[in-house]
Design an enzyme around this catalytic site. Sequence first.
Site, PDB file in Angstrom:
ATOM      1  N   HIS A  23       7.805  -1.320   3.461  1.00  0.00           N
ATOM      2  CA  HIS A  23       9.085  -2.018   3.640  1.00  0.00           C
ATOM      3  C   HIS A  23       8.935  -3.491   4.001  1.00  0.00           C
ATOM      4  O   HIS A  23       9.698  -4.326   3.534  1.00  0.00           O
ATOM      5  CB  HIS A  23       9.906  -1.324   4.737  1.00  0.00           C
ATOM      6  CG  HIS A  23      10.527  -0.036   4.293  1.00  0.00           C
ATOM      7  ND1 HIS A  23      11.874   0.193   4.368  1.00  0.00           N
ATOM      8  CD2 HIS A  23       9.988   1.078   3.750  1.00  0.00           C
ATOM      9  CE1 HIS A  23      12.141   1.411   3.905  1.00  0.00           C
ATOM     10  NE2 HIS A  23      11.003   1.967   3.530  1.00  0.00           N
ATOM     11  N   ASP A 117      16.249  -4.520   7.700  1.00  0.00           N
ATOM     12  CA  ASP A 117      16.039  -3.417   6.778  1.00  0.00           C
ATOM     13  C   ASP A 117      17.172  -2.414   7.009  1.00  0.00           C
ATOM     14  O   ASP A 117      17.597  -2.180   8.136  1.00  0.00           O
ATOM     15  CB  ASP A 117      14.688  -2.748   7.090  1.00  0.00           C
ATOM     16  CG  ASP A 117      14.266  -1.775   6.011  1.00  0.00           C
ATOM     17  OD1 ASP A 117      13.257  -2.048   5.356  1.00  0.00           O
ATOM     18  OD2 ASP A 117      14.938  -0.736   5.818  1.00  0.00           O
TER      19      ASP A 117
END
Length: 454
Positions: A23, A117
Amino acid sequence: MTKPYEPTRDSHVAVLAFPFGTHAPPLLGITRLLASAAPTTLFSFFSTAQSNSSLHSSDLPENIRFHDVPDGLPEGFTGSPPEAIELFYEAATEKCRREFAAAETEVGREVKCLLTDAFLWFAADMAVEMKASWVVFWASGANSLTAHFYTDLIRETIGVSEVDGRMEDMLGFIPGMEKIRVKDTPEEVFGNLDFALPNALRQMGLALPRANAVFLNSFEELDPALTRNFKPKFKHYLNIGPLALLPSTTQEETQICDPHGCLDWIKKRSPASVVYIGFGTVMTPPPGELVAIAQGLESSKVPFIWSLKERNMVHLPKGFLDRTREQGMVVPWAPQVQLLKHEAMGVFVNHSGWNSVLESVSAGVPMIGRPIFGDHGLNGRFAEVVWEIGMTICDGVFTKEGFEKCLDQILFQDAGKTMKSNAKKLKEQAQKAVSVNGSSFENFMVLLDEVVKV
Ligand SMILES: *[C@@H]1O[C@H](CO)[C@@H](O)[C@H](O)[C@H]1NC(C)=O
Ligand SMILES: *[C@@H]1O[C@H](CO)[C@@H](O)[C@H](O)[C@H]1NC(C)=O
Ligand SMILES: CC(=O)N[C@H]1CO[C@H](CO)[C@@H](O)[C@@H]1O
């Protein structure tokens, strides 16, 4: 895409990464683009020390500063990745706030935008408390975002207790998901909501409409139905990719690292003939499947490049490397992006993680998927039946026969030609999207505006 931007007043953006899996690198890549486009805005990038130290930080714009957030792990932690994620969530909600405050004091500027995120859904409330906007990065495709966004609807329609008997049911009740089966969805959708990740992804789906913008590394033309469905649901729904095709990121490939001579080797092969198997560091199928791949390659006699970590090479069948010396190469590292772009490339074998799917699409190369977890099944299914640019390995695991069949279909049959031509079309659309006035180009400008406005 890096046209200079002049905000009315200097602003401060706190970027919070999800420190697991793959990520953080794309989020840093996007932060890099935003920071170059808005040189007077300060970007404070937060992740755990371990995640931070694994990021490539060379040539970063000066207006990005790194900060560590606690990982929440006890000294000498030896638990599993899911346990680490659990502990991170427990610590993060409270501790990140403290780290943000420290960064604000350090630079003397309040955070006006919290860019996180999507897995860090709790930032929705944090942003309200901090009187900042919340801008959200989804690190995967529109298909998996859809699955999580509709978690409650899917669970209710299918029935959590009945799910085992309904794996073949279709998700036709969600626009754009008509060809998707229950069994293709990420395991978290039907997961136990007492666990951190299933809970977080469901909460995320509920929280996203509160975000000032939701953005992802994809392009609208790849998923027109999903795009149409999402646009009215979020304040801004912004596809800004494929980032790998942006001139600013490709220019940085100054020197190509190719210690094993893969590029020299592929030059001598005929167009669309080579199979490339990319097994990275984190996810490798079990040894038995590596054997099946080796056997399938050997019997198919197709030229191949197999990127495989040295420690996994012991699993290869006896004599395989000797017998296939002329046919292909097994290397611990390969210049994947350049290989995929080469005209001799015929098919990319991968686990169908989002970044790999996008690399394949950007290069116009068909793929064979071997899903491992999360969004892989969904990406593989989309590649097969929606975009029609690839196949998922039969029954989800490599067997000699199953692999031979996929290779034959893609490299030698008409079905493969169709996949190749579909992949090429997507590649052209992707290039157009990131060019001046393309959809991703325009969306990036909107994102920039949301992030730096005060
Ligand atoms: C697929 O490719 C990515 C790089 O794009 C690599 O990190 C990953 O391990 C590969 N997975 C498999 C199963 O081949
Ligand atoms: C992009 O759009 C602007 C405004 O509509 C126009 O003036 C410009 O010529 C376009 N540029 C390209 C390369 O299409
Ligand atoms: C990219 C970067 O600057 N990473 C840093 C993240 O934090 C660790 C620990 O403080 C540093 O060692 C890294 O250099």
